[in-house]
Design an enzyme around this catalytic site. Sequence first.
Site, PDB file in Angstrom:
ATOM      1  N   CYS A   1      -4.954  -3.581   2.565  1.00  0.00           N
ATOM      2  CA  CYS A   1      -4.628  -3.611   3.987  1.00  0.00           C
ATOM      3  C   CYS A   1      -5.825  -3.841   4.909  1.00  0.00           C
ATOM      4  O   CYS A   1      -6.342  -4.937   4.995  1.00  0.00           O
ATOM      5  CB  CYS A   1      -3.853  -2.343   4.351  1.00  0.00           C
ATOM      6  SG  CYS A   1      -2.855  -2.589   5.851  1.00  0.00           S
TER       7      CYS A   1
ATOM      8  N   GLU B   1       0.867  -1.183   0.000  1.00  0.00           N
ATOM      9  CA  GLU B   1       0.000   0.000   0.000  1.00  0.00           C
ATOM     10  C   GLU B   1       0.914   1.246   0.000  1.00  0.00           C
ATOM     11  O   GLU B   1       1.968   1.237   0.662  1.00  0.00           O
ATOM     12  CB  GLU B   1      -0.827  -0.059   1.295  1.00  0.00           C
ATOM     13  CG  GLU B   1      -1.755   1.091   1.568  1.00  0.00           C
ATOM     14  CD  GLU B   1      -2.459   0.915   2.939  1.00  0.00           C
ATOM     15  OE1 GLU B   1      -2.044   0.062   3.751  1.00  0.00           O
ATOM     16  OE2 GLU B   1      -3.442   1.641   3.175  1.00  0.00           O
TER      17      GLU B   1
ATOM     18  N   LYS C   1      -9.596   2.259  -1.526  1.00  0.00           N
ATOM     19  CA  LYS C   1      -9.761   1.522  -0.258  1.00  0.00           C
ATOM     20  C   LYS C   1     -11.099   1.846   0.410  1.00  0.00           C
ATOM     21  O   LYS C   1     -11.391   3.004   0.730  1.00  0.00           O
ATOM     22  CB  LYS C   1      -8.597   1.879   0.666  1.00  0.00           C
ATOM     23  CG  LYS C   1      -8.515   1.050   1.942  1.00  0.00           C
ATOM     24  CD  LYS C   1      -7.248   1.441   2.711  1.00  0.00           C
ATOM     25  CE  LYS C   1      -7.003   0.604   3.943  1.00  0.00           C
ATOM     26  NZ  LYS C   1      -5.745   0.987   4.627  1.00  0.00           N
TER      27      LYS C   1
ATOM     28  N   VAL D   1       0.435  -2.308  10.709  1.00  0.00           N
ATOM     29  CA  VAL D   1       1.102  -1.816  11.919  1.00  0.00           C
ATOM     30  C   VAL D   1       0.703  -2.593  13.175  1.00  0.00           C
ATOM     31  O   VAL D   1       1.322  -2.418  14.210  1.00  0.00           O
ATOM     32  CB  VAL D   1       0.826  -0.307  12.147  1.00  0.00           C
ATOM     33  CG1 VAL D   1       1.497   0.528  11.082  1.00  0.00           C
ATOM     34  CG2 VAL D   1      -0.672  -0.004  12.193  1.00  0.00           C
ATOM     35  N   MET D   2      -0.322  -3.426  13.097  1.00  0.00           N
ATOM     36  CA  MET D   2      -0.735  -4.204  14.276  1.00  0.00           C
ATOM     37  C   MET D   2      -0.056  -5.576  14.178  1.00  0.00           C
ATOM     38  O   MET D   2      -0.430  -6.377  13.307  1.00  0.00           O
ATOM     39  CB  MET D   2      -2.256  -4.361  14.316  1.00  0.00           C
ATOM     40  CG  MET D   2      -2.988  -3.048  14.487  1.00  0.00           C
ATOM     41  SD  MET D   2      -4.767  -3.272  14.759  1.00  0.00           S
ATOM     42  CE  MET D   2      -5.332  -3.765  13.154  1.00  0.00           C
TER      43      MET D   2
HETATM   44  C1  ACM Z   1      -3.772  -0.229   7.212  1.00  0.00           C
HETATM   45  O1  ACM Z   1      -4.876  -0.367   6.694  1.00  0.00           O
HETATM   46  N1  ACM Z   1      -2.797   0.441   6.602  1.00  0.00           N
HETATM   47  C2  ACM Z   1      -3.477  -0.811   8.533  1.00  0.00           C
END
Ligand code: ACM
Length: 282
Positions: A161, A57, A128, A188-189
């Site tokens: 993502c 992304e 997105k 990031v998680m």
């Molecule tokens: C995300 O959607 N970049 C965690």
Amino acid sequence: MVLGRRYRVGRSVVYSAGVMRVGYVQMRPRFGEVGANLRRVRELIGSERADLWVLPELFNTGYVFTSHDEVRALAEVVPAGDTTHELITMAGELGAHLVAGLAEREGDQIYNAAVAVGPGGMLALYRKVHLFSEEKRWFTPGDTPFPVVPVAGARVGVMICFDHYFPESARTLALQGAEIIAHPSNLVMPGIAQRTMVVRAMENRVFTVTANRVGLEERGGRALRFTGLSQIVAPTGELLARSPEETEEVRVIELDPERSHDKHINPWNDVLADRRPAFYAR
Ligand code: ACM
């Protein structure tokens, strides 16, 4: 190697790739350095060959924006912008298709988007649908349907993502016949999507390719560490590839998209045919 093969869907005979090479690029984008990030993709791919490459992304811009002006300046019109143009050029040189995330500008709206391109040009633009955290400050929620595009005889679906957190995203692609889900990410998680995407693959009996980024991005007093562990999962949930947490890496595997056609988990249960949509609506 792409081996053509015929198979039956209902009463139709469909021509499909037998075996295809699918890869991802796990990289560490440099914030705002679009040209350098595009060059880095080329360097990392090097002489590797694949029919489909999945990039992260926002691979060309970085992620931690600090102002609307900054996002606007880095967002590109699609397909006229430099990044889409360069991706199409790369597709021609590599004889491949690419799915890659970028910030897209249309009029006053900025979207967290992904493009699917091939040597002949752009195949799809996806914006997105499920924005994560502070992305809601910078981007307009997506208004395009989840797309499925033809790649080397296979059907490739696109989501970005955080769409992984909503099972409807992958299900919508599977119901449209996606055999492989390309999943550009900036995760990031730690460890969450690596688990949900195994389930998305199993519950839809499709291949999934998650291309994540790595590195710490510190800007405007905010810092995010991206978690790597990009992966490719088989329709059984088997992990076919997984990268380290912190280093850039390219991985390619050969897969047979037809392995996604059998939706049975036992002789009695078919994960799509057994759905009971009448019970899913309130
Ligand atoms: C995300 O959607 N970049 C965690």
